[in-house]
Design an enzyme around this catalytic site. Structure first.
Site, PDB file in Angstrom:
ATOM      1  N   ARG A 153      30.291  40.457  41.166  1.00  0.00           N
ATOM      2  CA  ARG A 153      31.486  41.290  40.980  1.00  0.00           C
ATOM      3  C   ARG A 153      31.854  42.102  42.235  1.00  0.00           C
ATOM      4  O   ARG A 153      31.153  43.039  42.608  1.00  0.00           O
ATOM      5  CB  ARG A 153      31.234  42.229  39.802  1.00  0.00           C
ATOM      6  N   ARG A 172      34.823  37.879  52.386  1.00  0.00           N
ATOM      7  CA  ARG A 172      35.485  38.952  51.628  1.00  0.00           C
ATOM      8  C   ARG A 172      35.055  40.331  52.144  1.00  0.00           C
ATOM      9  O   ARG A 172      35.813  41.294  52.063  1.00  0.00           O
ATOM     10  CB  ARG A 172      35.251  38.800  50.124  1.00  0.00           C
ATOM     11  N   GLN A 232      29.731  29.800  34.916  1.00  0.00           N
ATOM     12  CA  GLN A 232      31.107  30.197  35.209  1.00  0.00           C
ATOM     13  C   GLN A 232      31.866  29.025  35.824  1.00  0.00           C
ATOM     14  O   GLN A 232      33.089  29.064  35.918  1.00  0.00           O
ATOM     15  CB  GLN A 232      31.130  31.358  36.208  1.00  0.00           C
ATOM     16  N   THR A 250      39.468  33.526  48.243  1.00  0.00           N
ATOM     17  CA  THR A 250      39.762  33.532  49.677  1.00  0.00           C
ATOM     18  C   THR A 250      39.824  32.109  50.230  1.00  0.00           C
ATOM     19  O   THR A 250      40.435  31.879  51.259  1.00  0.00           O
ATOM     20  CB  THR A 250      38.723  34.368  50.443  1.00  0.00           C
ATOM     21  N   PHE A 291      32.096  40.597  45.225  1.00  0.00           N
ATOM     22  CA  PHE A 291      31.937  39.461  46.145  1.00  0.00           C
ATOM     23  C   PHE A 291      31.992  39.869  47.619  1.00  0.00           C
ATOM     24  O   PHE A 291      32.769  39.351  48.402  1.00  0.00           O
ATOM     25  CB  PHE A 291      33.057  38.452  45.830  1.00  0.00           C
ATOM     26  N   ALA A 330      36.600  35.645  40.971  1.00  0.00           N
ATOM     27  CA  ALA A 330      37.592  36.228  41.875  1.00  0.00           C
ATOM     28  C   ALA A 330      38.667  37.034  41.141  1.00  0.00           C
ATOM     29  O   ALA A 330      39.756  37.245  41.672  1.00  0.00           O
ATOM     30  CB  ALA A 330      38.229  35.151  42.760  1.00  0.00           C
ATOM     31  N   GLU A 343      28.298  31.803  38.928  1.00  0.00           N
ATOM     32  CA  GLU A 343      29.358  31.058  39.601  1.00  0.00           C
ATOM     33  C   GLU A 343      28.746  29.831  40.268  1.00  0.00           C
ATOM     34  O   GLU A 343      29.287  28.738  40.208  1.00  0.00           O
ATOM     35  CB  GLU A 343      30.076  31.933  40.635  1.00  0.00           C
ATOM     36  N   GLU A 399      37.253  42.645  38.885  1.00  0.00           N
ATOM     37  CA  GLU A 399      36.371  43.210  39.910  1.00  0.00           C
ATOM     38  C   GLU A 399      36.778  44.576  40.449  1.00  0.00           C
ATOM     39  O   GLU A 399      35.896  45.386  40.764  1.00  0.00           O
ATOM     40  CB  GLU A 399      36.258  42.213  41.080  1.00  0.00           C
ATOM     41  N   PHE A 451      29.070  37.923  35.775  1.00  0.00           N
ATOM     42  CA  PHE A 451      29.173  38.881  36.888  1.00  0.00           C
ATOM     43  C   PHE A 451      29.041  38.215  38.247  1.00  0.00           C
ATOM     44  O   PHE A 451      28.738  38.878  39.238  1.00  0.00           O
ATOM     45  CB  PHE A 451      28.128  39.996  36.741  1.00  0.00           C
TER      46      PHE A 451
HETATM   47  N1  LUZ Z   1      34.349  33.527  44.325  1.00  0.00           N
HETATM   48  C1  LUZ Z   1      34.796  32.664  45.244  1.00  0.00           C
HETATM   49  C2  LUZ Z   1      34.789  34.779  44.274  1.00  0.00           C
HETATM   50  O1  LUZ Z   1      34.347  31.528  45.264  1.00  0.00           O
HETATM   51  N2  LUZ Z   1      35.732  33.053  46.107  1.00  0.00           N
HETATM   52  C3  LUZ Z   1      36.235  34.294  46.130  1.00  0.00           C
HETATM   53  O2  LUZ Z   1      37.086  34.609  46.942  1.00  0.00           O
HETATM   54  C4  LUZ Z   1      35.742  35.205  45.183  1.00  0.00           C
HETATM   55  N3  LUZ Z   1      36.171  36.460  45.161  1.00  0.00           N
HETATM   56  C5  LUZ Z   1      35.670  37.296  44.286  1.00  0.00           C
HETATM   57  C6  LUZ Z   1      34.718  36.857  43.389  1.00  0.00           C
HETATM   58  N4  LUZ Z   1      34.289  35.617  43.384  1.00  0.00           N
HETATM   59 MO1  MOS Z   2      32.733  36.443  40.701  1.00  0.00          MO
HETATM   60  S1  MOS Z   2      31.745  37.705  41.909  1.00  0.00           S
HETATM   61  O1  MOS Z   2      34.265  36.767  40.492  1.00  0.00           O
HETATM   62  O2  MOS Z   2      31.948  35.138  40.200  1.00  0.00           O
END
Ligand code: LUZ
Ligand code: MOS
Length: 763
Positions: A336, A304, A191, A433, A338, A502, A226, A705, A222
């Site tokens: 998902r 979060r 991702q 965030t 977070f 996010a 990331e 999400e 999901f």
């Molecule tokens: N990933 C991130 C996220 O790095 N920062 C966020 O605030 C976030 N929020 C939701 C899902 N992934």
């Molecule tokens: Mo996400 S939990 O938006 O990689």
């Protein structure tokens, strides 16, 4: 409009990592992970594996030319263990062989001698022992100490949520190919292409501009990709760097389940205070987050949790503290929601506990406390709320009074089956965030034949973002989709991307596409003016012809582009978008972190078989705030998928680590995810149309999400059904509420034999 990938998906022609044709001399990697969760490495023996026919080389940390470090937020995560291991499955060595089978076999013949150290799997124990990854954080509003004195009712308790396996259909994997001059081309199921590129550069000690990360699409992410796609890509690249050969590693499902982190489990304490009118006056929560053995994204997930600790309620006095606890599990990560769902579950538990003690339905408290416009969140931002609209619309169109009557009647007439209803309102903040991450870029080329290519930082992972990007370009140019091609996400075309995460990917990248396309259109207007000899500020394209306002002209799109090219007009544009409105100051924990919020309400109805403890969901009925959806089909898919994924987390998906930190639910035979038989019989989604000017692309609000949190309603619906069978049952706020747990709470131990006798009597 359908998803642009539908046809190749159905034909099996879509390209995932494992579908990329192999180059000659490609080698195959496999990681050797620590067999125990915590200890000092005494001796690693790779000699037998090295001697196996077809094994090319085995890499350890000693082969790393740069920093042995892949931690994103905190530098606490070595790529390969040096002298200690911190979780079962932690990569220690990387085998490269001529075939995948040989690599896997060689991993099995590696042995390691480890002196065990104490294993911690419980976050509260970690906190007791001072094992925190970052200092605790506290969000507060009003004055909690004074507020308790004003409360008529105060309730306290514990709420726990377990982790969740991402179970993307495509496991983690990468394929790296050497290029001339120490460049490497990297295919990665990630991702975050830039995260892969950045850490790879540091580990290999080569500049980022030599690393081309390219992503066509993922078979699901999901959040699990990331941050956690990075290690596998760098392991392959490390081998490519030394051997100058292509190297590929796609994790087997059981390797993936064992070695990668999951949704962070939480154990939390809550205390809630209400006045005599059921207004929530005070709320205090302490969250113990199970981060696993390294920071990974857990500090951001933790943040979060605090942002969403009051869900879609206004609470004037709040104190929420969160601890990021280091345990000997694989580093837990984005999933998902977070951290938001984990925070929201706790206040829902607090409300349920209060309702139970007061002998009322939780929805009475929920409804009274929904956010109104202008209400302040504990982090300082003011709400522009759709909470009441969603709730009232749901009550209305789903005929809640009638539904309640039906459930009551059913429960009166049936002794061994009971139904339960729950309401689950949601409020989810849209933006990273970490404010700096809210930026994106797009590159748009118009070719001389009039066809258009678009590249962005958005990664397609099944969520339909490429379809939305194509729609944005097609809309601005007023051209058919056939003229637009969305290309792979590539670090040479789009640099410094934030991960696709996010829920903000379509907004951020979509706005960048919009800007690039608008700029190109503006540049084409003077060209049209020259040809048509009339003002062209109202120019648009319809059926291949330039129109000025409603008037058709003779100028074709193709001729317009050809003329622009011959007049040496730049037909390419690169745009950068960063929403200026978002900011947050972590030193005071206040600001305006979110571009906007997404709201909604779900009504869940379940039927519990009170003899067996099993259950089926009759329906999940939702009113969801889409803004003005730009693609109802894609958005509906996100809602349905999110609901079921959230229900799985809350009901049947049970991750089990033993005391030694070994994953026991390590395959699909022991880890159950919802299938077609366990989804609700009916899912209804009503699109609440809101027109508020916001920062969503085309006012089509982010949808990735938020719907997951509707699944929390499943827990409370089951709980209510248990209560209908056994009003004094002590149903712990401990998710998932598996059939085993349901059965145990239907028949509390003390009364078990008596109740079972009665049940058989009824049968
Ligand atoms: N990933 C991130 C996220 O790095 N920062 C966020 O605030 C976030 N929020 C939701 C899902 N992934
Ligand atoms: Mo996400 S939990 O938006 O990689």
């Amino acid at each position: 409009m359908q998803n642009i990938d539908s046809i190749t998906h159905v034909r099996g022609e879509s390209i995932y990592l494992d579908d990329i044709p192999l180059q000659q001399e490609t080698l195959f990697g496999a990681a050797f992970g620590s067999p125990i969760a915590h200890g000092k490495i005494i001796h690693l023996d790779i000699s037998a594996a090295e001697k196996m026919a077809g094994v090319v080389r085995i890499f350890t940390y000693k082969d790393i030319p740069g920093d042995n470090q892949i931690g994103g937020i905190v530098p606490d995560e070595p790529l390969l263990a040096e002298d200690e291991v911190h979780f079962n499955g932690m990569p220690v060595a990387f085998v490269v062989a001529e075939t995948n089978e040989i690599a896997q076999a060689a991993v099995k013949s590696i042995t390691i001698d480890i002196e065990p150290l104490p294993v911690i799997t419980d976050p509260r124990e970690a906190k007791e022992k001072g094992k925190l990854i970052i200092p605790p954080r506290t969000f507060s509003l009003g004055n909690i100490d004074k507020a308790w004195k004003k409360c008529t009712h105060i309730f306290e308790g514990i709420a726990e949520t377990n982790g969740q396996e991402h179970l993307y259909i495509e496991t983690q994997g990468a394929y790296t190919i050497p290029q001339e001059n120490d460049c490497i081309k990297v295919y990665s199921s990630t991702q975050g292409p830039t995260a892969v590129q950045r850490h790879m550069a540091a580990v290999l000690k080569i500049p980022m501009h030599r690393l081309e990360v390219d992503v066509t699409r993922l078979g699901g992410g999901f959040g699990g990709k990331e941050d956690q796609a990075t290690a596998w890509a760098i392991l392959c690249a490390l081998a490519t760097y030394h051997l100058k050969k292509p190297v590929k590693y796609c994790l087997h499902r059981m390797e993936d389940m064992r070695m990668t982190g999951k949704r962070n489990p939480y154990s939390s304490d809550f205390k809630i205070g209400l006045d005599k009118n059921l207004k929530i006056i005070a709320y205090e929560a302490t969250f113990y987050q199970n981060a696993g053995a390294a920071a990974d994204l857990s500090p951001a997930v933790l943040e979060r949790t605090l942002f969403h600790c009051t869900n879609s309620y206004f609470v004037p006095n709040v104190k929420a503290t969160a601890y990021c606890c280091k345990t000997n599990l694989p580093p837990n990560t984005a999933f998902r929601g977070f951290g938001g769902p984990q925070g929201m579950f706790v206040i829902e538990a607090a409300i349920a506990k209060a309702a139970e003690a007061l002998g009322i339905d939780a929805s009475e408290i929920q409804k009274k406390n929904l956010l109104k416009d202008g209400d302040e969140f504990p982090y300082g931002q003011k709400a522009e709320s759709e909470a009441k609209n969603c709730w009232e619309e749901a009550e209305d169109i789903y005929e809640i009074k009638k539904l309640r009557k039906q459930v009551k009647k059913f429960n009166e007439e049936n002794h061994l089956h009971k139904k339960g209803i729950s309401f689950m309102p949601i409020c989810f903040g849209i933006s990273f965030t970490k404010t700096f991450m809210n930026q994106a870029r797009a590159l748009v080329h118009i070719y001389t034949d009039g066809s258009i290519s678009v590249s962005t930082g958005a990664v397609e992972m099944g969520q339909g973002v490429n379809t939305k990007m194509a729609q944005v370009a097609a809309t601005i140019f007023s051209l058919p989709l056939s003229k637009i091609k969305i290309h792979t996400t590539n670090t040479f075309r789009i640099a410094n991307t934030s991960p696709s995460a996010a829920s903000a990917t379509a907004d951020l990248n979509g706005k960048a596409v919009q800007m690039a396309c608008i700029n190109l259109m503006e540049r084409l207007k003077p060209v049209a003016e020259k040809v048509l000899k009339q003002p062209c500020d109202k120019m648009r394209i319809e059926e291949g012809l330039v129109h000025i306002g409603n008037k058709k002209t003779e100028l074709t799109w193709g001729n317009l582009i050809a003329t622009a090219y011959m007049s040496r007009v730049n037909l390419s544009e690169h745009a950068h978008y960063a929403p200026p409105q978002v900011h947050f100051d972590p030193t005071i924990e206040k600001g305006h972190p979110f571009a906007y919020h997404v709201y909604g309400t779900a009504i869940t109805v379940v039927t519990v078989d009170c003899l067996r403890g099993i259950y089926t969901f009759d329906a999940v009925k939702v009113v969801h705030d889409f803004g003005t959806t730009m693609n109802p089909v894609v958005d509906l898919g996100q809602i349905e998928g999110g609901i079921v994924q959230g229900m799985g987390w809350m009901t049947m998906e049970e991750i089990i680590y033993d005391k030694e930190g070994r994953l026991r639910s390590n395959a699909l035979s022991t880890y159950k995810v919802p299938d077609i038989y366990s989804v609700p019989e009916e899912i209804k989604v009503h699109f609440l149309k809101t027109k508020k000017d916001n920062l969503a692309i085309f006012r089509s609000k982010a949808v990735g999400e938020p719907p997951l949190m509707y699944g929390i309603g499943a827990f409370f619906a089951v709980r209510n059904a248990i209560k209908a069978f056994h009003p004094s049952a002590d149903v712990k706020f401990s998710a998932p509420i598996t059939p085993e747990k349901v059965l145990m709470s239907l028949y509390p131990k003390k009364e078990r034999s008596q109740t079972i006798k009665e049940a058989y009597h009824i049968l």
